[in-house]
Scaffold this motif. Structure first.
Motif, short mmCIF file in Angstrom:
data_model
loop_
_atom_site.label_atom_id
_atom_site.label_comp_id
_atom_site.label_asym_id
_atom_site.label_seq_id
_atom_site.Cartn_x
_atom_site.Cartn_y
_atom_site.Cartn_z
N GLN A 1 0.82 -1.21 0.00
CA GLN A 1 0.00 0.00 0.00
C GLN A 1 0.86 1.27 0.00
N ASP B 1 2.59 1.70 -3.42
CA ASP B 1 1.63 2.18 -4.43
C ASP B 1 1.33 3.66 -4.23
N ARG B 2 1.16 4.07 -2.98
CA ARG B 2 0.89 5.48 -2.69
C ARG B 2 2.06 6.36 -3.13
N GLU C 1 2.18 6.60 -6.99
CA GLU C 1 1.08 7.44 -7.46
C GLU C 1 1.40 8.92 -7.26
N THR D 1 10.69 5.07 -10.08
CA THR D 1 9.70 3.99 -9.95
C THR D 1 10.39 2.63 -9.88
#
Length: 354
Positions: free
Chosen positions: A320, A323-324, A327, A343
Motif C-alpha cells: 500500500q 503504491d501510494r 502514485e 519507480t
C-alpha cells in the motif's frame, strides 16, 4: 527501459569513496600504523551495500535538473550519504551488540579481536567499543566534508547541507528513540512507526531525495512533492528490512537467522504480532525478545509472528505504501525520465530479499 545502469552507478560511488579515503589516509599518515588500521576499517565500512541513498540523491537531483554539468561532483555529493550511512551502521552495530555486518565482523568485534590477538593490556571488549565509537564519529564528520567540498555550485551546496544536517539530526535522535524503546521493553504500533520513520525511513529515501533536489535548485513545492513519494516509500523500505531481520535468509542478508529477535528490536512487525497473537504465544514472543535463541527457538518465534497475522499485515502495508508513493510521484512536477527510474528504484527498495 531506461539507460541507467545501477551496477555501474554503484561502482562509481565505490570509486569516489575509495578516492576520498585515499585522501584521508594521506592526511592521517603522520599518525602512524594505528591511523592506517583505522582507515582500513573505514574502507571496510564503506564497501558494498545497495547504495540506495546515493541513488535516491542522484535521481532527486535529476528529477529537477535532468542534465548534469559535472557528473563527478554530483557523484561525490551522492557518496556523502553513503559515508553517513556507514557511520550509522558502525554505531548501530555496537549499540545492538551485533557480531556481523554484511557477512563480516562488525567494527567493534573486529577491533576487539585485534586487541585480543595482540595480547594488549586492558579489556578487549572496551577497546573494540572505543574504536567503533571513534570510527563512527570520524565517518560522520567526513560525510559532511564530502558534501561540502563536492564541487557543485555554492548555492546548491548550502541548500543541500541544510537538509543533510536535518537528516543527520533526525537519524541520531531516531536511534535514541529506538534504544529507549528497547530499554523500556514495550512499544505499540504507533511508537514503533515513529522509530521507523525517524531512524530509517527519512534518512534512507526522503532526505536523500531532498538533498539531491536541493543541490539542483528545487523549489519548496518540488521538495514537498518529493516528500509525498519519499516518505511512504522509506517506510515501506524499512518495513521490508524488519521482515528480513526476522525471516531473511542469512546467506543473503549476512546476518544470523532471526537477528532482530535476538537483539530485541521492538519493530512494527513485533508490535503487530504481540497485538494479534493469543495471550500465551504473545508472552512467549515478548519473553524471547533480546535473549539468546537457538535455531529451534527462532523457528518457534517466527511461527508465532506468522500465525498472528503480523507478517501478512506488514506485507500488505508495504504494498500500500509503495503504491501510494508511486502514485504521488506520477503527479509530481519533475522530469519524466527521473519518474521512470525512481519507480524502478521504488520496486527494488521494497521487493528485495537482502
Amino acid at each position: 527501459m531506461t539507460t541507467w545502469d545501477p551496477a555501474a552507478f554503484r561502482d562509481q560511488v565505490q570509486q569516489v569513496l575509495d578516492a576520498f579515503l585515499d585522501e584521508r589516509a594521506a592526511e592521517l599518515a603522520p599518525l602512524g600504523p594505528d591511523a592506517t588500521r583505522l582507515i582500513g576499517e573505514a574502507r571496510t565500512a564503506v564497501t558494498g551495500g545497495k547504495r540506495f541513498r546515493a541513488a535516491f540523491c542522484h535521481w532527486g537531483y535529476r528529477a529537477i535538473r535532468p542534465e548534469v554539468a559535472d557528473p563527478a561532483a554530483l557523484a561525490r555529493a551522492c557518496a556523502s550519504l553513503e559515508v553517513l550511512h556507514a557511520s550509522a551502521l558502525v554505531h548501530d552495530d555496537f549499540m545492538d551488540a551485533s557480531d556481523t555486518r554484511r557477512g563480516r565482523p562488525a567494527t567493534h568485534r573486529a577491533f576487539e579481536a585485534e586487541h585480543r590477538a595482540a595480547g594488549w593490556r586492558g579489556d578487549p571488549v572496551q577497546y573494540g567499543a572505543a574504536a567503533a565509537i571513534l570510527l563512527g564519529d570520524l565517518l560522520l564528520g567526513w560525510s559532511g566534508d564530502l558534501l561540502r567540498h563536492c564541487g557543485l555550485g555554492a548555492e546548491g551546496i548550502l541548500a543541500g547541507l541544510d537538509l543533510f544536517e536535518l537528516c543527520r539530526n533526525e537519524v541520531i535522535a531516531g536511534q535514541f528513540l529506538d534504544v529507549s524503546v528497547q530499554a523500556r521493553g514495550r512499544a505499540d504500533v504507533d511508537t514503533a512507526m515513529t522509530v521507523l520513520r525517524y531512524k530509517s525511513a527519512k534518512y534512507s529515501i526522503e532526505r536523500p531525495l531532498h538533498i539531491g533536489a536541493a543541490l539542483a535548485g528545487a523549489s519548496a513545492a518540488q521538495i514537498e512533492q518529493l516528500t509525498r513519494f519519499g516518505l511512504p516509500l522509506g517506510e515501506a523500505f524499512q518495513l521490508r528490512d524488519d521482515l528480513l531481520g526476522v525471516f531473511g535468509d542469512p546467506e543473503l542478508t549476512g546476518k544470523p537467522a532471526g537477528d532482530d529477535l535476538v537483539e530485541g528490536k521492538r519493530t512494527v512487525l513485533v508490535a503487530l504480532a504481540l497485538d494479534g497473537a493469543p495471550r500465551a504465544a504473545a508472552q512467549r514472543l515478548d519473553d524471547a525478545l533480546g535473549t539468546p535463541l537457538s535455531p529451534a527457538d527462532v523457528d518457534e518465534v517466527r511461527q508465532i509472528i506468522d500465525e498472528s497475522g503480523a507478517r501478512a499485515q506488514v506485507e500488505a502495508v508495504i504494498g500500500q505504501l509503495a503504491d501510494r508513493a508511486v502514485e504521488a510521484l506520477r503527479s509530481a512536477d519533475v522530469d519524466g525520465r527521473a519518474v521512470v527510474v525512481l519507480t524502478e528504484l521504488a520496486a527494488a527498495a521494497t521487493q528485495r530479499t537482502v
